[in-house]
Design a protein around this motif. Structure first.
Motif, PDB file in Angstrom:
ATOM      1  N   ASN A 125      64.099  51.695  53.145  1.00 46.17           N
ATOM      2  CA  ASN A 125      64.810  52.876  53.627  1.00 46.17           C
ATOM      3  C   ASN A 125      64.216  53.414  54.917  1.00 46.17           C
ATOM      4  OD1 ASN A 125      66.613  53.226  51.351  1.00 46.17           O
ATOM      5  ND2 ASN A 125      64.803  53.846  50.195  1.00 46.17           N
TER       6      ASN A 125
ATOM      7  N   HIS B 185      68.342  56.720  56.048  1.00 43.77           N
ATOM      8  CA  HIS B 185      68.780  56.404  54.691  1.00 43.77           C
ATOM      9  C   HIS B 185      68.447  57.550  53.740  1.00 43.77           C
ATOM     10  CE1 HIS B 185      68.454  52.035  55.986  1.00 43.77           C
ATOM     11  NE2 HIS B 185      69.671  52.111  55.510  1.00 43.77           N
ATOM     12  N   ILE B 186      67.231  58.051  53.866  1.00 48.72           N
ATOM     13  CA  ILE B 186      66.791  59.132  52.972  1.00 48.72           C
ATOM     14  C   ILE B 186      67.590  60.390  53.234  1.00 48.72           C
ATOM     15  CG2 ILE B 186      64.844  60.636  52.402  1.00 48.72           C
ATOM     16  CD1 ILE B 186      63.060  58.150  52.731  1.00 48.72           C
TER      17      ILE B 186
ATOM     18  N   LYS C 150      70.884  59.972  51.541  1.00 47.30           N
ATOM     19  CA  LYS C 150      70.757  60.073  50.081  1.00 47.30           C
ATOM     20  C   LYS C 150      70.550  61.509  49.626  1.00 47.30           C
ATOM     21  CE  LYS C 150      68.947  55.457  49.334  1.00 47.30           C
ATOM     22  NZ  LYS C 150      67.789  54.647  48.969  1.00 47.30           N
ATOM     23  N   LYS C 151      69.841  62.286  50.422  1.00 45.70           N
ATOM     24  CA  LYS C 151      69.550  63.673  50.081  1.00 45.70           C
ATOM     25  C   LYS C 151      70.680  64.611  50.498  1.00 45.70           C
ATOM     26  CE  LYS C 151      65.268  63.318  48.504  1.00 45.70           C
ATOM     27  NZ  LYS C 151      64.862  63.754  47.184  1.00 45.70           N
TER      28      LYS C 151
END
Length: 130
Positions: A110, A114-115, A118-119
């Motif tokens: 990631n 990406h994080i 996702k968050k």
């Protein structure tokens, strides 16, 4: 240079709590303190970025811009930590010295983008996208 059982220094504590005057004092006495990582591999920059302390992040990066590339045991940079928070200015500060930090992947593949996705950190995505 004194550390506790998790290898935290006084600089880690000051940075995590956002005490910029203490951070500056400690950095002036020995800027190498910023290079000491805790047992989990997190640097002072990781902690300050995650907690949203902009002035601390600026102070740390001014001493050594390359610290933005240091990774913890999960392979995450301070930018990975910062996208979990709410402070867009920190994201910009972390990318400013070298935008290549955006391409670094953690141990799971990631990037910080990406994080952020996702968050659900849309502001972070807008702020740091290329």
């Amino acid at each position: 240079m004194t550390t506790d059982l998790s290898n935290s220094t006084a600089l880690h504590t000051a940075a995590t709590q956002g005490h910029i005057d203490v951070v500056n004092l400690l950095l002036e006495s020995d800027s190498n303190l910023a290079k000491i990582a805790r047992n989990n591999g997190k640097t002072v920059l990781h902690s300050a970025a995650r907690m949203g302390h902009l002035e601390v992040v600026k102070a740390l990066l001014s001493k050594d811009p390359s610290t933005g590339f240091r990774t913890d045991k999960k392979g995450q940079t301070a930018l990975h930590m910062a996208v979990k928070g709410q402070n867009e200015e920190i994201l910009l500060e972390l990318v400013k010295p070298d935008p290549a930090v955006l391409n670094l992947e953690d141990n799971k593949g990631n990037t910080a983008l990406h994080i952020a996705a996702k968050k659900g950190r849309n502001q972070g995505l807008t702020c740091i996208r290329i």
